[in-house]
Design a protein around this motif. Structure first.
Motif, short mmCIF file in Angstrom:
data_model
loop_
_atom_site.label_atom_id
_atom_site.label_comp_id
_atom_site.label_asym_id
_atom_site.label_seq_id
_atom_site.Cartn_x
_atom_site.Cartn_y
_atom_site.Cartn_z
N ALA A 321 0.73 -1.17 0.18
CA ALA A 321 -0.02 -0.08 0.17
C ALA A 321 0.78 1.24 -0.19
N ILE A 322 1.99 1.18 0.70
CA ILE A 322 2.81 2.42 0.74
C ILE A 322 3.53 2.47 -0.68
N HIS A 323 3.85 1.42 -1.38
CA HIS A 323 4.25 1.62 -2.72
C HIS A 323 3.34 2.06 -3.63
N GLN A 324 2.24 1.95 -3.44
CA GLN A 324 0.89 2.24 -4.39
C GLN A 324 0.80 3.76 -4.31
N HIS A 325 0.97 4.48 -2.92
CA HIS A 325 1.17 5.73 -2.74
C HIS A 325 2.20 6.27 -3.21
N LEU A 326 3.40 5.68 -2.94
CA LEU A 326 4.46 6.61 -3.48
C LEU A 326 4.58 6.51 -5.06
N PHE A 327 4.07 5.46 -5.83
CA PHE A 327 4.32 5.70 -7.24
C PHE A 327 3.22 6.64 -7.60
N ALA A 328 2.12 6.74 -7.12
CA ALA A 328 1.12 7.94 -7.31
C ALA A 328 1.82 9.27 -7.32
N GLU A 329 2.49 9.51 -6.04
CA GLU A 329 2.97 10.69 -6.00
C GLU A 329 4.19 11.23 -6.80
N ILE A 330 5.07 10.20 -6.98
CA ILE A 330 6.39 10.36 -7.75
C ILE A 330 5.93 10.53 -9.29
N SER A 331 4.87 9.59 -9.79
CA SER A 331 4.51 9.45 -11.05
C SER A 331 3.99 10.88 -11.34
N GLN A 332 3.03 11.46 -10.95
CA GLN A 332 2.42 12.60 -10.80
C GLN A 332 3.42 13.61 -10.79
N PHE A 333 4.30 13.72 -10.00
CA PHE A 333 5.18 14.80 -9.77
C PHE A 333 6.09 14.76 -11.18
N LEU A 334 6.68 13.59 -11.49
CA LEU A 334 7.62 13.50 -12.65
C LEU A 334 7.00 14.09 -13.91
N ASN A 335 5.79 13.43 -14.17
CA ASN A 335 5.11 13.76 -15.43
C ASN A 335 4.62 15.46 -15.46
N GLN A 336 4.47 15.82 -14.22
CA GLN A 336 4.12 17.22 -14.26
C GLN A 336 5.34 18.25 -14.67
N ALA A 337 6.44 17.55 -13.74
CA ALA A 337 7.77 18.44 -13.98
C ALA A 337 8.44 18.39 -15.17
N LEU A 338 8.32 17.05 -16.25
CA LEU A 338 8.91 16.94 -17.19
C LEU A 338 7.66 17.29 -18.51
N ALA A 339 6.49 17.56 -18.08
CA ALA A 339 5.51 18.08 -19.30
C ALA A 339 5.34 16.81 -19.88
N TYR A 340 5.12 15.76 -19.36
CA TYR A 340 4.92 14.44 -20.09
C TYR A 340 3.45 13.54 -19.80
N GLN A 341 3.07 13.52 -20.90
CA GLN A 341 1.76 12.65 -20.82
C GLN A 341 1.77 11.28 -21.25
N PRO A 342 1.75 10.22 -20.16
CA PRO A 342 1.78 9.00 -20.58
C PRO A 342 0.91 8.43 -21.51
N PRO A 343 1.30 7.77 -22.60
CA PRO A 343 0.34 7.22 -23.77
C PRO A 343 -0.92 6.44 -23.24
N ARG A 344 -0.73 6.12 -21.93
CA ARG A 344 -1.70 5.10 -21.53
C ARG A 344 -1.81 5.06 -20.03
N ALA A 345 -2.94 4.56 -19.17
CA ALA A 345 -2.61 4.34 -17.94
C ALA A 345 -2.79 3.01 -17.59
N GLY A 346 -2.02 2.32 -16.81
CA GLY A 346 -1.86 1.02 -16.40
C GLY A 346 -1.10 0.37 -17.65
N ASN A 347 -1.66 -1.02 -17.71
CA ASN A 347 -0.90 -2.16 -18.52
C ASN A 347 -2.11 -3.10 -18.99
N PRO A 348 -2.88 -2.47 -20.01
CA PRO A 348 -4.10 -3.22 -20.37
C PRO A 348 -3.62 -4.48 -21.03
N LEU A 349 -2.57 -4.70 -21.86
CA LEU A 349 -2.25 -5.92 -22.40
C LEU A 349 -1.95 -7.07 -21.51
N ALA A 350 -1.05 -6.62 -20.48
CA ALA A 350 -0.70 -7.46 -19.52
C ALA A 350 -1.79 -7.89 -18.72
#
Length: 353
Positions: A321-350
């Motif tokens: 649960a801690i890792h899930q929270h960390l990932f949410a915070e880190i990815s949101q920060f980096l995507n915003q700081a780098l002006a990056y939009q991930p092409p998709r959310a999650g891993n639908p094929l997997a």
């Protein structure tokens, strides 16, 4: 071609840009006195049976395709630096998740301060840690066949513990050995102070080298995960940091690594508009590391009594649960700081396996 077909085709393409994380290891600078073991996670279009990466009897690994062809296009790059005595596996959970967001992720074992190399001579060259990441950066950028083409305007670095110190150096923080040792007279309980001799901070050569500017203008954002040795940074150098910094500290901290004195030191001097500070609920210093397997504490204590603490978390939250929270915070920060939009959310094929 009907409008409905066009819309359905567009949706399908946007949801299946890639479906797997790929992984490879390599050694660079083999002919130098400081060869570096590097782990790379990256997105791929290939499909296949993933293997478990970085698994052992104590820690859980992650799933990835070995040696797969990198996905086409430009990708943001995240460099990872481990803590004292750690290794590239420590943040494998974060690396895999960031690769699923489209990032190339590169983690390095720092000679002298890693699990497999704690030679005193290497450990006492602390100033080489930021350079290790720069060598990895050069290698990945110059060889896109390894993990894909790097978007040079979207490069970030994150580190845990001593790794947090390392990536702050790349952001422009300058270390003053005398300041650090003087401060340790007042805060001898800090874990970093107990490593002064081990890391060579008290040696004249190290003091001169550590005072040099290690800033790398290619680094556009930095994430510090419960860092140590922060109190040796010159306040004016922290004030002059120009890139966004996410500072994350364990809520269940300890006398050896108190958030108030370590991460809080960064908060005090880095300008407010260039930082984001988070106390991570339920996290100890070791919650940032990879998942422990059932029975891991007993195995660790049998081998090295007292080290079972690496599997302990604080409060009622699980490490997952801690890792899930960390990932949410880190990815949101980096995507915003780098002006990056991930092409998709999650891993639908997997999810279809």
């Amino acid at each position: 071609m009907s409008l409905l077909f066009v819309l359905l085709f567009t949706v399908l393409m946007s949801c299946t840009v890639w479906g797997e994380t790929a992984f490879r290891q390599l050694r660079i600078n083999e002919d130098s006195p400081r060869p570096l073991d590097v782990a790379l996670w990256y997105p791929t279009l290939e499909r296949g049976a993933p293997q478990t990466i970085g698994d052992n009897i104590v820690f859980r690994g992650t799933q990835a395709l070995r040696e797969a062809k990198p996905a086409p296009g430009d990708h943001p790059l995240l460099l990872i630096s481990h803590g004292y005595g750690g290794n590239w596996r420590n943040l494998n959970w974060l690396a895999q998740q960031m690769a699923l967001q489209g990032y190339i992720v590169a983690a390095v074992d720092h000679p002298g301060t890693t699990t497999r190399n704690q030679h005193p001579q290497d450990a006492q060259q602390l100033w080489l840690r930021p350079q290790d990441l720069q060598h990895v950066l050069d290698k990945v950028i110059g060889n896109p066949e390894l993990a894909g083409q790097v978007d040079r305007q979207r490069i970030a670095a994150t580190g845990h513990s001593l790794g947090g110190w390392t990536v702050l150096e790349l952001a422009g923080a300058r270390f003053d050995a005398q300041r650090f040792m003087t401060d340790c007279q007042q805060h001898a309980q800090l874990s970093g102070c107990k490593l002064t001799a081990t890391l060579g901070i008290d040696q004249p050569l190290a003091a001169r080298k550590l005072a040099e500017d290690a800033r790398d203008p290619r680094i556009k954002a930095v994430v510090s995960l419960d860092l140590g040795l922060a109190r040796g940074f010159r306040p004016e150098s922290l004030h002059q940091i120009m890139v966004p910094v996410l500072i994350m500290a364990a809520q269940a901290d300890s006398d050896a690594l108190p958030a108030r004195l370590e991460s809080g030191y960064l908060v005090e001097y880095i300008p407010a508009e260039r930082q984001r500070y988070r106390r991570v609920a339920g996290a100890t210093h070791f919650s940032f590391m990879q998942m422990c397997k059932p029975g891991a504490v007993a195995l660790i204590e049998q081998e090295t009594p007292g080290d079972g603490v690496v599997c302990e978390d604080g409060g009622t939250l699980s490490r997952s649960a801690i890792h899930q929270h960390l990932f949410a915070e880190i990815s949101q920060f980096l995507n915003q700081a780098l002006a990056y939009q991930p092409p998709r959310a999650g891993n639908p094929l997997a999810s279809s396996r």
